[in-house]
Motif scaffolding. Structure first.
Motif, PDB file in Angstrom:
ATOM      1  N   GLU A 170       0.836  -1.206   0.000  1.00 49.23           N
ATOM      2  CA  GLU A 170       0.000   0.000   0.000  1.00 49.23           C
ATOM      3  C   GLU A 170       0.870   1.256   0.000  1.00 49.23           C
ATOM      4  OE1 GLU A 170      -3.329   2.183   2.886  1.00 49.23           O
ATOM      5  OE2 GLU A 170      -2.707   0.109   3.283  1.00 49.23           O
ATOM      6  N   ALA A 171       1.930   1.243   0.791  1.00 51.49           N
ATOM      7  CA  ALA A 171       2.819   2.401   0.868  1.00 51.49           C
ATOM      8  C   ALA A 171       3.541   2.643  -0.458  1.00 51.49           C
ATOM      9  CB  ALA A 171       3.826   2.212   1.998  1.00 51.49           C
ATOM     10  N   VAL A 172       4.033   1.564  -1.058  1.00 53.59           N
ATOM     11  CA  VAL A 172       4.758   1.695  -2.324  1.00 53.59           C
ATOM     12  C   VAL A 172       3.844   2.251  -3.410  1.00 53.59           C
ATOM     13  CG1 VAL A 172       5.876   0.404  -4.181  1.00 53.59           C
ATOM     14  CG2 VAL A 172       6.490  -0.057  -1.801  1.00 53.59           C
ATOM     15  N   LEU A 173       2.613   1.743  -3.482  1.00 50.10           N
ATOM     16  CA  LEU A 173       1.672   2.240  -4.486  1.00 50.10           C
ATOM     17  C   LEU A 173       1.379   3.725  -4.267  1.00 50.10           C
ATOM     18  CD1 LEU A 173      -0.848  -0.736  -4.735  1.00 50.10           C
ATOM     19  CD2 LEU A 173       0.800   0.001  -6.460  1.00 50.10           C
ATOM     20  N   ALA A 174       1.225   4.108  -3.011  1.00 46.74           N
ATOM     21  CA  ALA A 174       0.974   5.519  -2.719  1.00 46.74           C
ATOM     22  C   ALA A 174       2.162   6.388  -3.122  1.00 46.74           C
ATOM     23  CB  ALA A 174       0.660   5.701  -1.236  1.00 46.74           C
ATOM     24  N   LEU A 175       3.380   5.904  -2.855  1.00 44.47           N
ATOM     25  CA  LEU A 175       4.568   6.656  -3.253  1.00 44.47           C
ATOM     26  C   LEU A 175       4.648   6.797  -4.765  1.00 44.47           C
ATOM     27  CD1 LEU A 175       7.282   5.215  -0.831  1.00 44.47           C
ATOM     28  CD2 LEU A 175       6.409   7.555  -0.867  1.00 44.47           C
ATOM     29  N   ARG A 176       4.372   5.719  -5.471  1.00 46.02           N
ATOM     30  CA  ARG A 176       4.452   5.768  -6.932  1.00 46.02           C
ATOM     31  C   ARG A 176       3.390   6.682  -7.525  1.00 46.02           C
ATOM     32  NH1 ARG A 176       5.900  -0.588  -8.381  1.00 46.02           N
ATOM     33  NH2 ARG A 176       8.084  -0.435  -7.747  1.00 46.02           N
ATOM     34  N   ASP A 177       2.268   6.829  -6.814  1.00 48.66           N
ATOM     35  CA  ASP A 177       1.209   7.735  -7.266  1.00 48.66           C
ATOM     36  C   ASP A 177       1.461   9.170  -6.821  1.00 48.66           C
ATOM     37  OD1 ASP A 177      -0.127   5.677  -8.482  1.00 48.66           O
ATOM     38  OD2 ASP A 177      -1.494   5.312  -6.812  1.00 48.66           O
ATOM     39  N   GLY A 178       2.526   9.372  -6.046  1.00 47.26           N
ATOM     40  CA  GLY A 178       2.830  10.705  -5.557  1.00 47.26           C
ATOM     41  C   GLY A 178       2.000  11.134  -4.365  1.00 47.26           C
TER      42      GLY A 178
END
Length: 326
Positions: free
Chosen positions: A48-56
């Protein structure tokens, strides 16, 4: 008699032992199940954290990143993601702890570079910041991420010449960077382009690529004419827009799909000419056929936290808000 009493005593003991073992096994199964639940929870939180980071969406990344690192602090990627999310949220004390845990565990130059910035942000001494930078550069002094990070940090420490040399080194080792639009569009890089380019040329024995990507085509032609690389003159002409030279380069690459020179160059020049279909074809030939090729068929670009993704570019991320294990 005595033997019957002993037998009954032994039988009772065995039953008690069996009961204890059963309880122990049950407790072990429960513990293992709970451990699996915790691991699955950490995996889900990290994803979840990685996806949020990749989405900015950096604000949304912090809590799941923190949760994953809390559940499994020995998992280095969780610490890296936690540090990045904390840094992006301005929580530099948390970022420092996470990056230090990652750097100590994996000893990767990127982790030490991240730690250097975190130390600077929380007000550690210049010596502590430089200790982390020096460790990163000793591990891999050719790493573009490390060199870019070092350039920014050196300047913030008042080490202007060190910053200039780090930028020159990253451009000299990655000549496609000379054509990155960021040197014109980002004020920080624009102010440093002329000095960086001049210093990079001083570091380059065969400068035609650097000159070509910088747009200095006449200088590139002159350098290509005396270059030990037999392909240099053709590549420069094709890059300059000569259709015959491009066709010759593409034909050469198609005739030798295992070439680690003509195929990547055909990909780059085809992309510049606007022939995306051929560029993608050559890039796929490189990806599937040429193991270990450096930036095969692509141009390197510096990616800041707010910069849009670029088609046909491999990213060297400048800044610490959007980096993760890739």
């Amino acid at each position: 008699g005595i033997s019957d009493a002993l037998f009954r005593a032994e039988e009772g003991t065995q039953r008690r032992i069996h009961a204890v073992v059963t309880v122990a096994v049950f407790a072990g199964v429960v513990a293992a199940s709970l451990a699996l639940v915790r691991i699955e929870s950490a995996v889900g939180s990290h994803a979840e954290a990685v996806l949020a980071l990749r989405d900015g969406d950096y604000a949304a990344a912090l809590e799941p990143a923190r949760a994953a690192a809390d559940v499994d602090p020995q998992m280095v990627p969780y610490q890296v993601t936690y540090g990045i999310a904390a840094a992006a949220a301005g929580e530099w004390e948390e970022a420092e702890v996470a990056f230090e845990a990652a750097a100590t565990a994996d000893d990767l130059p990127e982790s030490w570079t991240n730690l250097a910035q975190a130390r600077l942000e929380v007000g550690r001494s210049d010596g502590e910041v430089l200790e982390a930078i020096d460790r990163a550069r000793r591990l891999d002094d050719g790493n573009p991420y490390v060199l870019l990070g070092s350039a920014v940090l050196y300047e913030r420490l008042g080490m202007d010449e060190g910053s200039r040399q780090a930028l020159a080194q990253v451009m000299a080792r990655n000549p496609t960077l000379a054509g990155d639009p960021i040197w014109r569009t980002d004020p920080w890089f624009a102010d440093r382009y002329d000095d960086t380019y001049a210093a990079a040329l001083e570091r380059t024995a065969d400068p035609w690529q650097l000159q070509m990507f910088a747009g200095d085509l006449e200088a590139a032609r002159g350098s290509a004419a005396v270059s030990p690389d037999p392909m240099a003159p053709m590549v420069v002409e094709a890059w300059s827009g000569d259709e015959a030279a491009l066709a010759e380069l593409q034909e050469m690459a198609l005739g030798d799909p295992q070439s680690n020179t003509s195929v990547p160059w055909a990909a780059r020049v085809s992309a510049k000419a606007g022939d995306k279909e051929m560029a993608d074809r050559f890039r796929s030939m490189v990806i599937f056929g040429l193991e270990g090729a450096a930036l095969p068929g692509y141009e390197a670009r510096i990616m800041g936290p707010e910069r849009e993704e670029l088609d046909g570019a491999l990213e060297l991320r400048h800044g610490y808000g959007k980096n993760d294990y890739r």
